[in-house]
Design an enzyme around this catalytic site. Structure first.
Site, PDB file in Angstrom:
ATOM      1  N   ASP A  17      19.126  65.558  41.647  1.00 49.09           N
ATOM      2  CA  ASP A  17      20.538  65.379  41.971  1.00 49.09           C
ATOM      3  C   ASP A  17      20.642  64.476  43.200  1.00 49.09           C
ATOM      4  O   ASP A  17      19.757  64.492  44.061  1.00 49.09           O
ATOM      5  CB  ASP A  17      21.205  66.733  42.269  1.00 49.09           C
ATOM      6  CG  ASP A  17      22.716  66.681  42.158  1.00 49.09           C
ATOM      7  OD1 ASP A  17      23.253  67.255  41.190  1.00 49.09           O
ATOM      8  OD2 ASP A  17      23.368  66.062  43.024  1.00 49.09           O
ATOM      9  N   ASP A  71      19.227  58.952  42.971  1.00 49.91           N
ATOM     10  CA  ASP A  71      20.389  58.243  42.445  1.00 49.91           C
ATOM     11  C   ASP A  71      20.063  57.881  41.003  1.00 49.91           C
ATOM     12  O   ASP A  71      19.186  57.042  40.742  1.00 49.91           O
ATOM     13  CB  ASP A  71      20.655  56.990  43.274  1.00 49.91           C
ATOM     14  CG  ASP A  71      21.848  56.179  42.757  1.00 49.91           C
ATOM     15  OD1 ASP A  71      22.418  56.551  41.710  1.00 49.91           O
ATOM     16  OD2 ASP A  71      22.191  55.176  43.405  1.00 49.91           O
ATOM     17  N   TYR A  91      34.085  57.131  30.008  1.00 49.44           N
ATOM     18  CA  TYR A  91      33.427  58.435  29.883  1.00 49.44           C
ATOM     19  C   TYR A  91      33.247  58.794  28.407  1.00 49.44           C
ATOM     20  O   TYR A  91      32.150  59.193  27.978  1.00 49.44           O
ATOM     21  CB  TYR A  91      34.255  59.498  30.597  1.00 49.44           C
ATOM     22  CG  TYR A  91      33.702  60.899  30.511  1.00 49.44           C
ATOM     23  CD1 TYR A  91      32.669  61.311  31.339  1.00 49.44           C
ATOM     24  CD2 TYR A  91      34.234  61.830  29.612  1.00 49.44           C
ATOM     25  CE1 TYR A  91      32.163  62.610  31.263  1.00 49.44           C
ATOM     26  CE2 TYR A  91      33.740  63.120  29.534  1.00 49.44           C
ATOM     27  CZ  TYR A  91      32.709  63.495  30.362  1.00 49.44           C
ATOM     28  OH  TYR A  91      32.220  64.784  30.284  1.00 49.44           O
ATOM     29  N   LYS A  95      29.680  59.286  26.285  1.00 50.07           N
ATOM     30  CA  LYS A  95      29.303  60.545  25.649  1.00 50.07           C
ATOM     31  C   LYS A  95      29.101  60.379  24.142  1.00 50.07           C
ATOM     32  O   LYS A  95      28.238  61.039  23.535  1.00 50.07           O
ATOM     33  CB  LYS A  95      30.349  61.618  25.953  1.00 50.07           C
ATOM     34  CG  LYS A  95      30.412  62.004  27.428  1.00 50.07           C
ATOM     35  CD  LYS A  95      29.064  62.478  27.958  1.00 50.07           C
ATOM     36  CE  LYS A  95      29.134  62.953  29.390  1.00 50.07           C
ATOM     37  NZ  LYS A  95      27.826  63.436  29.900  1.00 50.07           N
ATOM     38  N   THR A 109      34.635  73.431  36.236  1.00 49.43           N
ATOM     39  CA  THR A 109      33.790  72.726  37.203  1.00 49.43           C
ATOM     40  C   THR A 109      34.677  71.809  38.040  1.00 49.43           C
ATOM     41  O   THR A 109      35.856  71.600  37.731  1.00 49.43           O
ATOM     42  CB  THR A 109      32.724  71.869  36.501  1.00 49.43           C
ATOM     43  OG1 THR A 109      33.389  70.833  35.752  1.00 49.43           O
ATOM     44  CG2 THR A 109      31.864  72.702  35.564  1.00 49.43           C
TER      45      THR A 109
END
Length: 240
Positions: A38, A58, A148, A152, A183
Site C-alpha cells: 500500500d 506506489d 473507473y 474494472k 468504505t
C-alpha cells in the site's frame, strides 16, 4: 485443526484500509503469512496480522511493483496467493478526462494488477490463486466514473485471460464484483454526497463480506472455480 492457509503466503494490495485490510485480516485468521502492499504502508495497522511484511509501494510505479515481489520472496521464500484490491476512482465527465487522468487511473487499477499477475504466473507453485477485486461498474455503471468503470471491465477480461493461461500452471484466477461497500471510496463519492446517486442502506455491504468471498476463492474449497466473475452486492443488480 490445521488452518486452511497455514504455510501459504498471500500478497494483498490496498491493504491499509477498507476491503484490503479486511482481506488481510481474513487471510491472517486462516493462517496465511502476509505481504501487504500500500502507498500508506507506514500507517498500516498490523494488529492480529502475525509476521506480516508491510511494503510501501506506489502501484503506478512498475519498478516498485517488481521490488515488492522481490521483497516478498526474499522474506518468505514463496508466494501462493495474490489479491488485487487497490483501486482509485475519478469523478469527472468523460470530456474532462485528459491523457494524464487516464494513464494514472489505469496505471493503478489495471496495469499494476496485470504486472503483478505476470509475476504471480512466474513465481507461484501449482495450487496458487489470484483474486481480482473489480466492481459492478464493470457491468452497469453511472455518470462521472467512466475511467473507473472501464478499468474494472478490463480487469474482468484480464481475469478470464489469466485463468486460461494459468490453467496449465495449476494457478486459478477469479474476480469479485462488489456493489456498494462501506468504505472511504463510497463515503467520499461526490455522487453520493450530492444525492445524484441514492443507495438503499440495505444494499451497502461491509468490507468483511468481500473478504470472506476472496478467502473462499483463494482456498482449496474453490479448486474447481476459475475464470469466474462473482457479483457480491446484496442483490442490488438483480433489482435494477
Amino acid at each position: 485443526m490445521v488452518a486452511p492457509f497455514s504455510g501459504k503466503v498471500a500478497l494483498i494490495t490496498g491493504a491499509a484500509g477498507g476491503i484490503g485490510h479486511a482481506v488481510a485480516c481474513s487471510f491472517a485468521e486462516a493462517g496465511a503469512t502476509l505481504a501487504l502492499v500500500d502507498r500508506s504502508a507506514g500507517a498500516m495497522s498490523l494488529d492480529g496480522l502475525g509476521d506480516a511484511l508491510p511494503i510501501a509501494c506506489d502501484l503506478a510505479d512498475a519498478s516498485a511493483l517488481d521490488a515488492a515481489v522481490e521483497q516478498t520472496l526474499a522474506r518468505f521464500g514463496r508466494w501462493d496467493v495474490l489479491v488485487n484490491v487497490a483501486g482509485i476512482m475519478l469523478f469527472k465527465p468523460i470530456a474532462a478526462h485528459d491523457a494524464a487522468d487516464w494513464q494514472h487511473l489505469l496505471g493503478v487499477n489495471l496495469i499494476a494488477p496485470a504486472l503483478l499477475t505476470g509475476h504471480a504466473l512466474q513465481h507461484m507453485p501449482r495450487g496458487g490463486a489470484i483474486v481480482n477485486i473489480a466492481s459492478i461498474h464493470a457491468q452497469r455503471t453511472s455518470a462521472m466514473v467512466s475511467s473507473y468503470a472501464a478499468s474494472k471491465a478490463a480487469m474482468v477480461s484480464l481475469t478470464r485471460s489469466t485463468a486460461i493461461e494459468g490453467q496449465e500452471r495449476g494457478i486459478r484466477c477469479n474476480a469479485i464484483l462488489p456493489g456498494a461497500i462501506d468504505t472511504a471510496l463510497l463515503r467520499d463519492s461526490p455522487n453520493i454526497r450530492s444525492g445524484a446517486e441514492v443507495i438503499d442502506p440495505a444494499d451497502i455491504g461491509q468490507p468483511e463480506d468481500i473478504a470472506a468471498l476472496a478467502r473462499f476463492l483463494a482456498s482449496d474449497d474453490a479448486r474447481f472455480i476459475t475464470g469466474a466473475d462473482m457479483i457480491a452486492d446484496g442483490g442490488r443488480m438483480a433489482r435494477l
